[in-house]
Design a protein around this motif. Structure first.
Motif, PDB file in Angstrom:
ATOM      1  N   GLU A 357       0.816  -1.220   0.000  1.00  0.00           N
ATOM      2  CA  GLU A 357       0.000   0.000   0.000  1.00  0.00           C
ATOM      3  C   GLU A 357       0.848   1.269   0.000  1.00  0.00           C
ATOM      4  N   ALA A 358       2.152   1.133   0.230  1.00  0.00           N
ATOM      5  CA  ALA A 358       3.056   2.286   0.202  1.00  0.00           C
ATOM      6  C   ALA A 358       3.756   2.384  -1.152  1.00  0.00           C
ATOM      7  N   ASP A 359       3.034   2.081  -2.234  1.00  0.00           N
ATOM      8  CA  ASP A 359       3.670   2.069  -3.548  1.00  0.00           C
ATOM      9  C   ASP A 359       4.176   3.442  -3.966  1.00  0.00           C
ATOM     10  N   GLU A 360       3.521   4.518  -3.516  1.00  0.00           N
ATOM     11  CA  GLU A 360       4.005   5.849  -3.858  1.00  0.00           C
ATOM     12  C   GLU A 360       5.337   6.140  -3.163  1.00  0.00           C
ATOM     13  N   THR A 361       5.480   5.686  -1.930  1.00  0.00           N
ATOM     14  CA  THR A 361       6.766   5.829  -1.245  1.00  0.00           C
ATOM     15  C   THR A 361       7.840   5.036  -1.972  1.00  0.00           C
ATOM     16  N   PHE A 362       7.475   3.856  -2.431  1.00  0.00           N
ATOM     17  CA  PHE A 362       8.419   3.031  -3.172  1.00  0.00           C
ATOM     18  C   PHE A 362       8.884   3.758  -4.432  1.00  0.00           C
ATOM     19  N   ARG A 363       7.963   4.332  -5.177  1.00  0.00           N
ATOM     20  CA  ARG A 363       8.327   5.081  -6.384  1.00  0.00           C
ATOM     21  C   ARG A 363       9.220   6.271  -6.028  1.00  0.00           C
ATOM     22  N   ARG A 364       8.902   6.925  -4.919  1.00  0.00           N
ATOM     23  CA  ARG A 364       9.695   8.074  -4.496  1.00  0.00           C
ATOM     24  C   ARG A 364      11.132   7.648  -4.185  1.00  0.00           C
ATOM     25  N   CYS A 365      11.292   6.513  -3.530  1.00  0.00           N
ATOM     26  CA  CYS A 365      12.632   6.026  -3.197  1.00  0.00           C
ATOM     27  C   CYS A 365      13.429   5.710  -4.463  1.00  0.00           C
ATOM     28  N   VAL A 366      12.784   5.088  -5.446  1.00  0.00           N
ATOM     29  CA  VAL A 366      13.466   4.811  -6.705  1.00  0.00           C
ATOM     30  C   VAL A 366      13.932   6.113  -7.350  1.00  0.00           C
ATOM     31  N   ALA A 367      13.061   7.107  -7.375  1.00  0.00           N
ATOM     32  CA  ALA A 367      13.424   8.394  -7.960  1.00  0.00           C
ATOM     33  C   ALA A 367      14.560   9.057  -7.189  1.00  0.00           C
ATOM     34  N   MET A 368      14.553   8.947  -5.881  1.00  0.00           N
ATOM     35  CA  MET A 368      15.629   9.528  -5.067  1.00  0.00           C
ATOM     36  C   MET A 368      16.972   8.898  -5.419  1.00  0.00           C
ATOM     37  N   ILE A 369      16.991   7.602  -5.606  1.00  0.00           N
ATOM     38  CA  ILE A 369      18.238   6.918  -5.945  1.00  0.00           C
ATOM     39  C   ILE A 369      18.718   7.330  -7.329  1.00  0.00           C
ATOM     40  N   VAL A 370      17.813   7.296  -8.299  1.00  0.00           N
ATOM     41  CA  VAL A 370      18.189   7.609  -9.683  1.00  0.00           C
ATOM     42  C   VAL A 370      18.664   9.053  -9.804  1.00  0.00           C
ATOM     43  N   ASN A 371      18.033   9.962  -9.101  1.00  0.00           N
ATOM     44  CA  ASN A 371      18.361  11.387  -9.224  1.00  0.00           C
ATOM     45  C   ASN A 371      19.462  11.840  -8.274  1.00  0.00           C
ATOM     46  N   SER A 372      19.979  10.953  -7.472  1.00  0.00           N
ATOM     47  CA  SER A 372      20.949  11.346  -6.432  1.00  0.00           C
ATOM     48  C   SER A 372      22.348  11.610  -6.964  1.00  0.00           C
ATOM     49  N   GLY A 373      22.661  11.049  -8.121  1.00  0.00           N
ATOM     50  CA  GLY A 373      24.037  11.125  -8.607  1.00  0.00           C
ATOM     51  C   GLY A 373      24.878   9.950  -8.171  1.00  0.00           C
ATOM     52  N   HIS A 374      24.378   9.143  -7.236  1.00  0.00           N
ATOM     53  CA  HIS A 374      25.063   7.911  -6.838  1.00  0.00           C
ATOM     54  C   HIS A 374      24.616   6.797  -7.780  1.00  0.00           C
ATOM     55  N   LEU A 375      25.576   6.069  -8.312  1.00  0.00           N
ATOM     56  CA  LEU A 375      25.322   5.180  -9.440  1.00  0.00           C
ATOM     57  C   LEU A 375      25.339   3.715  -9.027  1.00  0.00           C
ATOM     58  N   SER A 376      24.369   2.988  -9.539  1.00  0.00           N
ATOM     59  CA  SER A 376      24.284   1.559  -9.267  1.00  0.00           C
ATOM     60  C   SER A 376      23.926   0.834 -10.559  1.00  0.00           C
ATOM     61  N   CYS A 377      24.601  -0.296 -10.796  1.00  0.00           N
ATOM     62  CA  CYS A 377      24.320  -1.106 -11.985  1.00  0.00           C
ATOM     63  C   CYS A 377      23.583  -2.392 -11.650  1.00  0.00           C
ATOM     64  N   LEU A 378      23.875  -2.975 -10.488  1.00  0.00           N
ATOM     65  CA  LEU A 378      23.275  -4.257 -10.103  1.00  0.00           C
ATOM     66  C   LEU A 378      22.063  -3.978  -9.228  1.00  0.00           C
ATOM     67  N   ASN A 379      20.907  -3.872  -9.862  1.00  0.00           N
ATOM     68  CA  ASN A 379      19.696  -3.433  -9.178  1.00  0.00           C
ATOM     69  C   ASN A 379      18.606  -4.493  -9.311  1.00  0.00           C
ATOM     70  N   VAL A 380      17.969  -4.832  -8.214  1.00  0.00           N
ATOM     71  CA  VAL A 380      16.984  -5.907  -8.200  1.00  0.00           C
ATOM     72  C   VAL A 380      15.694  -5.403  -7.565  1.00  0.00           C
ATOM     73  N   LEU A 381      14.568  -5.792  -8.162  1.00  0.00           N
ATOM     74  CA  LEU A 381      13.252  -5.439  -7.639  1.00  0.00           C
ATOM     75  C   LEU A 381      12.394  -6.710  -7.602  1.00  0.00           C
ATOM     76  N   LYS A 382      11.742  -6.944  -6.469  1.00  0.00           N
ATOM     77  CA  LYS A 382      10.923  -8.151  -6.290  1.00  0.00           C
ATOM     78  C   LYS A 382       9.691  -7.811  -5.458  1.00  0.00           C
ATOM     79  N   ARG A 383       8.773  -8.771  -5.424  1.00  0.00           N
ATOM     80  CA  ARG A 383       7.603  -8.694  -4.551  1.00  0.00           C
ATOM     81  C   ARG A 383       7.708  -9.789  -3.500  1.00  0.00           C
ATOM     82  N   PHE A 384       7.457  -9.414  -2.248  1.00  0.00           N
ATOM     83  CA  PHE A 384       7.475 -10.377  -1.151  1.00  0.00           C
ATOM     84  C   PHE A 384       6.061 -10.831  -0.825  1.00  0.00           C
ATOM     85  N   GLY A 385       5.971 -12.085  -0.361  1.00  0.00           N
ATOM     86  CA  GLY A 385       4.721 -12.620   0.148  1.00  0.00           C
ATOM     87  C   GLY A 385       4.658 -12.505   1.657  1.00  0.00           C
TER      88      GLY A 385
END
Length: 476
Positions: A357-385
């Motif tokens: 239910e916090a999907d907007e927070t999740f999107r915000r966190c992704v945007a914060m990482i991408v726009n931060s200037g800190h770079l990552s290549c090995l990135n994983v996204l999953k759904r937990f049960g």
């Protein structure tokens, strides 16, 4: 607390302990190669060795168990104290292939790699695999590791039938997930080695007809496209994971390659594989990464080039591809010591989960990482049960994201800001990946910490089992 709530007396197993030769100080660090500390490293190859090391260790700094060192931070370090290296306790003891389910009993130092190689010829499969096979059974229990199938199978602790735990009083006790010992059992699952040292474990297995998987692949144009596809389609697959682009900004922010699959049956294989050895363990090796890479190998140029290549090499839509274990599960295991690519300063792996239910927070966190200037290549996204009863287990129903971030100036500020978002959404970060979380933030993320501490105080009132992580997070 009533007497009935306390940990019951359990008949101990007391092997004869032999005096151990004092161990010299060595430097240990996690897989992220940061925050190294000096510890007395004791090589353990028997239960008697483990008991002796425990009884001869200084109570002030205590002991912590350690496997293959794949925790990214300081969970398996003990500055000034003793670290129990359990990798020599690596025997597979018994296999019950006829049970329902089948089970295997192993010493804690057996790696998932060795276990899979031994079991696959008999059509037996380890139910939960993290992103590397180079993890011991003891480490998989202590971190309650998860894989691409958490939404269908839960985490590793869900499949542990029993375990033998060396406790602070020098006794070895058998714990099970139900009955008189269940509170200690579940505190040990995900407990980061702070209730004792796992010496042996019995794990429930699955059956499989092949060592292959039938995989569907989709390129997703942005984060919304990815989350929609996963939300509406994951239930049709046992395994699901996405690599996402953490470099590209704008309308394609969060573009991704989504791969989902199921275990292949014999009938799913092409005739060439059926006629050969369908249970053959395919695990190629390209050697070891040398210790030659400088810092800042992951920069704007290399990160952008890698992300573009990784996205474009995937098909836009492909169904029914047969992949082997290494292709589908463990591509990074092809090269040993791949963490050296980040250079001497190392890297931080940041993994968090927030509720669905916090999907907007999740999107915000992704945007914060991408726009931060800190770079990552090995990135994983999953759904937990659903989560399990372990108070310090990381997974909970929700979205989880992992990024590998080189250690650079300002990274602490980004992570602190992400922590605030995660806490506000009722989420948490993964202790097996962490090397910098504050004690205050940790307590907010893990609301069942007090449940864990009650058990820890009962089984180890003097805090004999300790670690750099435990001191940093004030788990006492």
């Amino acid at each position: 607390m009533s007497d009935t709530d306390r940990v019951p007396a359990i008949a101990p197993s007391l092997p004869e302990a032999q005096p151990m030769i004092p161990q010299p100080l060595v430097e240990l660090h996690g897989w992220g190669r940061t925050s190294g500390t000096m510890t007395h490293l004791a090589a353990i190859d028997s239960v008697a060795d483990a008991v002796s090391a425990l009884r001869t260790s200084g109570a002030q700094r205590g002991v912590v168990p350690r496997g293959l060192g794949r925790s990214y931070g300081d969970a398996a370090q003990n500055a000034g104290g003793t670290t129990l290296d359990l990798t020599k306790m690596n025997r597979i003891l018994t296999v019950d292939a006829m049970g329902d389910p089948p089970t295997v009993t192993v010493q804690a130092g057996v790696s998932l790699d060795a276990l899979m190689r031994a079991l696959l010829p008999f059509g037996l499969w380890v139910p939960v695999l993290p992103g590397t096979r180079q993890v011991t059974i003891g480490g998989a229990i202590a971190a309650d590791v998860h894989g691409k199938n958490h939404h269908t199978e839960g985490s590793f602790g869900n499949h542990v039938v029993s375990l033998d735990l060396l406790m602070a009083d020098g006794e070895v006790r058998t714990l099970t997930p139900q009955g008189d010992t269940e509170r200690v059992f579940w505190a040990t699952i995900g407990g980061m080695g702070l209730t004792g040292a796992v010496l042996t474990a019995t794990v429930a297995l699955q059956r499989t007809e092949t060592a292959y998987f039938v995989v569907d692949t989709d390129r997703c144009t942005d984060l919304d496209d990815l989350m929609t596809k996963m939300s509406t389609g994951d239930d049709a697959y046992t395994y699901s994971v996405a690599w996402f682009d953490a470099v590209t900004r704008g309308k394609h922010l969060g573009r991704a390659v989504l791969t989902r699959g199921n275990k292949a049956r014999l009938a799913d294989l092409p005739s060439k594989l059926r006629r050969g050895d369908p249970l053959r363990f395919v695990a190629p090796s390209l050697g070891t990464i040398p210790e030659v890479f400088p810092n800042r190998m992951v920069n704007k140029t290399t990160a952008k080039a890698f992300s573009e290549f990784w996205y474009r090499k995937a098909p836009k839509h492909r169904v029914g591809e047969v992949q082997n274990i290494t292709q589908f599960f463990h591509p990074l295991d092809i090269v040993a010591e791949w963490n050296r690519v980040y250079g001497p300063h190392g890297f931080l792996q940041y993994q968090f989960v927030v509720p669905f239910e916090a999907d907007e927070t999740f999107r915000r966190c992704v945007a914060m990482i991408v726009n931060s200037g800190h770079l990552s290549c090995l990135n994983v996204l999953k759904r937990f049960g659903p989560s399990n009863p372990a108070p310090l287990s990381f997974p909970m129903p929700g979205w989880t994201l992992t990024v590998d971030l080189p250690i650079e100036h300002g990274l602490d500020k980004l992570c602190d800001a992400l922590d605030e978002q995660v806490i506000s959404a009722g989420g948490r970060v993964y202790l097996a990946k962490d090397s910098r979380l504050s004690a205050e933030a940790f307590r907010k993320m893990y609301p069942r910490l007090d449940d864990f501490l009650v058990v820890r105080h009962e089984v180890d009132p003097s805090g004999m089992f300790n670690s750099d992580l435990a001191r940093r997070l004030e788990i006492r």
